[in-house]
Design a protein around this motif. Structure first.
Motif, PDB file in Angstrom:
ATOM      1  N   MET A 150       0.832  -1.211   0.000  1.00 33.71           N
ATOM      2  CA  MET A 150       0.000   0.000   0.000  1.00 33.71           C
ATOM      3  C   MET A 150       0.862   1.254   0.000  1.00 33.71           C
ATOM      4  SD  MET A 150      -2.722  -0.995   2.979  1.00 33.71           S
ATOM      5  CE  MET A 150      -3.590  -2.562   2.993  1.00 33.71           C
ATOM      6  N   ARG A 151       0.290   2.341  -0.521  1.00 30.77           N
ATOM      7  CA  ARG A 151       0.898   3.656  -0.333  1.00 30.77           C
ATOM      8  C   ARG A 151       0.763   4.038   1.140  1.00 30.77           C
ATOM      9  NH1 ARG A 151       2.213   6.554  -4.845  1.00 30.77           N
ATOM     10  NH2 ARG A 151       1.487   5.717  -6.850  1.00 30.77           N
ATOM     11  N   SER A 152       1.684   4.863   1.601  1.00 31.50           N
ATOM     12  CA  SER A 152       1.724   5.177   3.037  1.00 31.50           C
ATOM     13  C   SER A 152       0.421   5.816   3.526  1.00 31.50           C
ATOM     14  CB  SER A 152       2.910   6.097   3.338  1.00 31.50           C
ATOM     15  OG  SER A 152       2.824   7.290   2.579  1.00 31.50           O
ATOM     16  N   ALA A 153      -0.226   6.638   2.670  1.00 28.36           N
ATOM     17  CA  ALA A 153      -1.474   7.291   3.093  1.00 28.36           C
ATOM     18  C   ALA A 153      -2.549   6.255   3.405  1.00 28.36           C
ATOM     19  CB  ALA A 153      -1.960   8.253   2.014  1.00 28.36           C
ATOM     20  N   LEU A 154      -2.680   5.254   2.555  1.00 22.97           N
ATOM     21  CA  LEU A 154      -3.669   4.195   2.785  1.00 22.97           C
ATOM     22  C   LEU A 154      -3.243   3.312   3.945  1.00 22.97           C
ATOM     23  CD1 LEU A 154      -6.222   2.677   1.998  1.00 22.97           C
ATOM     24  CD2 LEU A 154      -4.880   1.413   0.296  1.00 22.97           C
ATOM     25  N   ARG A 155      -1.959   3.039   4.053  1.00 22.87           N
ATOM     26  CA  ARG A 155      -1.436   2.184   5.135  1.00 22.87           C
ATOM     27  C   ARG A 155      -1.813   2.757   6.495  1.00 22.87           C
ATOM     28  NH1 ARG A 155       4.379   2.360   4.282  1.00 22.87           N
ATOM     29  NH2 ARG A 155       3.949   1.109   2.420  1.00 22.87           N
ATOM     30  N   ARG A 156      -1.619   4.068   6.663  1.00 23.96           N
ATOM     31  CA  ARG A 156      -1.968   4.700   7.939  1.00 23.96           C
ATOM     32  C   ARG A 156      -3.448   4.538   8.242  1.00 23.96           C
ATOM     33  NH1 ARG A 156       1.738   8.808   6.116  1.00 23.96           N
ATOM     34  NH2 ARG A 156       0.004   9.942   5.135  1.00 23.96           N
ATOM     35  N   ARG A 157      -4.267   4.751   7.250  1.00 27.58           N
ATOM     36  CA  ARG A 157      -5.712   4.701   7.471  1.00 27.58           C
ATOM     37  C   ARG A 157      -6.203   3.278   7.731  1.00 27.58           C
ATOM     38  NH1 ARG A 157      -8.422   9.395   6.137  1.00 27.58           N
ATOM     39  NH2 ARG A 157      -7.036  11.079   5.487  1.00 27.58           N
ATOM     40  N   ILE A 158      -5.582   2.313   7.115  1.00 19.65           N
ATOM     41  CA  ILE A 158      -5.969   0.923   7.359  1.00 19.65           C
ATOM     42  C   ILE A 158      -5.644   0.529   8.798  1.00 19.65           C
ATOM     43  CG2 ILE A 158      -5.348  -1.471   6.814  1.00 19.65           C
ATOM     44  CD1 ILE A 158      -7.321  -0.273   4.848  1.00 19.65           C
ATOM     45  N   VAL A 159      -4.481   0.941   9.288  1.00 19.57           N
ATOM     46  CA  VAL A 159      -4.117   0.650  10.679  1.00 19.57           C
ATOM     47  C   VAL A 159      -5.101   1.310  11.634  1.00 19.57           C
ATOM     48  CG1 VAL A 159      -2.395   1.156  12.466  1.00 19.57           C
ATOM     49  CG2 VAL A 159      -1.676   0.192  10.271  1.00 19.57           C
ATOM     50  N   ARG A 160      -5.480   2.557  11.382  1.00 23.98           N
ATOM     51  CA  ARG A 160      -6.416   3.254  12.257  1.00 23.98           C
ATOM     52  C   ARG A 160      -7.793   2.598  12.209  1.00 23.98           C
ATOM     53  NH1 ARG A 160      -7.440   8.744  11.323  1.00 23.98           N
ATOM     54  NH2 ARG A 160      -7.465   9.200  13.546  1.00 23.98           N
ATOM     55  N   ALA A 161      -8.192   2.172  11.008  1.00 25.24           N
ATOM     56  CA  ALA A 161      -9.495   1.507  10.861  1.00 25.24           C
ATOM     57  C   ALA A 161      -9.497   0.170  11.586  1.00 25.24           C
ATOM     58  CB  ALA A 161      -9.823   1.312   9.387  1.00 25.24           C
ATOM     59  N   ALA A 162      -8.383  -0.555  11.551  1.00 24.45           N
ATOM     60  CA  ALA A 162      -8.287  -1.830  12.267  1.00 24.45           C
ATOM     61  C   ALA A 162      -8.429  -1.607  13.769  1.00 24.45           C
ATOM     62  CB  ALA A 162      -6.951  -2.501  11.952  1.00 24.45           C
ATOM     63  N   ALA A 163      -7.830  -0.534  14.278  1.00 22.03           N
ATOM     64  CA  ALA A 163      -7.964  -0.214  15.706  1.00 22.03           C
ATOM     65  C   ALA A 163      -9.418   0.077  16.052  1.00 22.03           C
ATOM     66  CB  ALA A 163      -7.073   0.975  16.062  1.00 22.03           C
ATOM     67  N   ARG A 164     -10.126   0.797  15.180  1.00 18.95           N
ATOM     68  CA  ARG A 164     -11.546   1.068  15.432  1.00 18.95           C
ATOM     69  C   ARG A 164     -12.344  -0.223  15.465  1.00 18.95           C
ATOM     70  NH1 ARG A 164     -10.766   5.413  11.880  1.00 18.95           N
ATOM     71  NH2 ARG A 164     -11.700   4.268  10.149  1.00 18.95           N
ATOM     72  N   MET A 165     -11.996  -1.181  14.594  1.00 17.68           N
ATOM     73  CA  MET A 165     -12.710  -2.452  14.564  1.00 17.68           C
ATOM     74  C   MET A 165     -12.545  -3.226  15.869  1.00 17.68           C
ATOM     75  SD  MET A 165     -14.460  -2.977  11.813  1.00 17.68           S
ATOM     76  CE  MET A 165     -14.645  -4.771  11.866  1.00 17.68           C
ATOM     77  N   VAL A 166     -11.377  -3.132  16.471  1.00 23.55           N
ATOM     78  CA  VAL A 166     -11.137  -3.818  17.745  1.00 23.55           C
ATOM     79  C   VAL A 166     -12.107  -3.310  18.805  1.00 23.55           C
ATOM     80  CG1 VAL A 166      -9.453  -4.163  19.605  1.00 23.55           C
ATOM     81  CG2 VAL A 166      -8.723  -4.307  17.213  1.00 23.55           C
ATOM     82  N   PHE A 167     -12.474  -2.030  18.699  1.00 22.07           N
ATOM     83  CA  PHE A 167     -13.378  -1.412  19.681  1.00 22.07           C
ATOM     84  C   PHE A 167     -14.751  -1.123  19.066  1.00 22.07           C
ATOM     85  CE2 PHE A 167      -9.172  -0.593  21.270  1.00 22.07           C
ATOM     86  CZ  PHE A 167      -9.288  -0.714  22.652  1.00 22.07           C
TER      87      PHE A 167
END
Length: 363
Positions: free
Chosen positions: A286-303
């Motif tokens: 992934m491009r870094s912009a998408l990579r950051r957002r995917i990580v943040r979205a994964a954290a939201r999914m945990v909660f």
């Protein structure tokens, strides 16, 4: 006699037949919004097409400022009686919420206020709640978000329209109007308003931004308020694009639980544990912009089952990516297999040879 000037209110936010509740504190902005809606709802030589909405007012007494707050309520009550608009008054205990939630006074008051307004919609009494945020409020909000290091969802500032779960919406029809225009509108009509003495207290962040920082910024650029409001509009458009993109990509890369010996995945390894993993090679593509957002979205999914959406901040996001081997942050854990992070709210992140896993214990 010359016609009185009207406010550049966004009439498109309203539909004929809607039951609209105006949140009125007694201050200039909310009093002007109420008067503007009453005028827009009344046929006249200047208004050939009335809105056709059913108006009512809500006033929230926050249990602060003693007699001054009582005076605000009396003022709003008299105004509504004169205009012939029904009034609902809510009395809330801001201090009790502060003690229970550990919030600042501004945050506690805001949460209680919107809880009351959402309750009106949930009860079926009204379809729409209109608040009187102005362009000045928008500019101040964007500056405050910048100072706190917000991402584009924060830089979007105050949304013009918010759909409320369970039905109804909150609209801000004065977001394109300057505060000086609001006061001129009221003076032309001989309409008084209430002044909240705490609005001059520069120990409060918003007041310090309003009375200290914004005047300084206007010295550099007199049009900075409109510029910041435009920045918010662009940020909301950017965020809408990224939300759609993340929604499309996330299911393709998010893996539940953790891998088990012999193949497959265990949804959890302990009672109540919630976790998701992402393969590092998928992140690398992934491009870094998408990579950051995917990580943040994964954290939201945990909660995902939490009452309030979990937000992984910029520094924490960088630490998670450093754990996965993508760049580093001063003092951050490197991308060493077996490394772990503990982040706010109980989020834990661990690195394996192929994955990073984000998880938490159940409530």
């Amino acid at each position: 006699m010359a016609a009185k000037a009207s406010l550049a209110m966004d009439r498109g936010m309203f539909k004929a037949g809607e039951r609209v509740c105006v949140a009125v504190s007694g201050g200039a902005d909310s009093v002007a919004l109420l008067l503007a809606l009453v005028e827009a709802n009344t046929e006249s030589a200047q208004n050939k097409t009335p809105l056709g909405v059913v108006l009512r007012v809500a006033h929230v007494h926050h249990g602060l400022r003693g007699a001054e707050a009582d005076g605000d309520e009396d003022f709003v009550r008299e105004l509504c009686e004169r205009l012939g608009v029904p009034l609902t008054v809510f009395r809330v205990d801001t201090a009790a919420r502060q003690a229970m939630q550990g919030e600042g006074v501004e945050e506690a008051a805001r949460e209680l206020r919107y809880e009351a307004l959402r309750g009106l919609m949930a009860s079926g009494v009204v379809d729409v709640v209109a608040t009187a945020h102005t362009l000045d409020d928008q500019a101040e909000t964007v500056v405050m978000k910048m100072l706190r290091g917000a991402w584009t969802e924060g830089l979007g500032g105050i949304s013009p329209e918010v759909q409320v779960s369970g039905g109804g919406k909150i609209v801000r029809p004065l977001l394109g109007v300057r505060r000086v225009e609001v006061e001129a509108f009221l003076r032309e009509r001989g309409q008084a308003w209430r002044e909240d003495a705490t609005n001059q207290d520069v120990s409060l962040t918003r007041n310090r931004v309003r009375h200290v920082l914004m005047p300084m910024l206007r010295e550099f650029n007199p049009g900075v308020d409109a510029l910041l409001a435009r920045t918010a509009e662009v940020a909301r458009e950017e965020e809408a694009f990224w939300q759609a993109e993340v929604t499309r990509v996330l299911p393709q890369v998010l893996l539940p639980g953790k891998p088990v010996r012999g193949g497959g995945r265990a949804v959890s390894t302990a009672v109540g544990e919630v976790g998701y993993a992402i393969e590092i090679e998928r992140l690398r593509a992934m491009r870094s912009a998408l990579r950051r957002r995917i990580v943040r979205a994964a954290a939201r999914m945990v909660f995902a089952d939490a009452d309030v959406a979990y937000v992984l901040g910029g520094e924490e996001t960088a630490k998670v990516l450093a754990l996965a081997g993508f760049g580093g942050v001063g003092g951050a854990v490197t991308g060493k297999i077996g490394s772990r992070l503990e982040l706010h709210g109980g989020l834990r992140v661990e690195r394996s040879a192929r994955e990073i896993r984000l998880w938490r214990q159940g409530y």
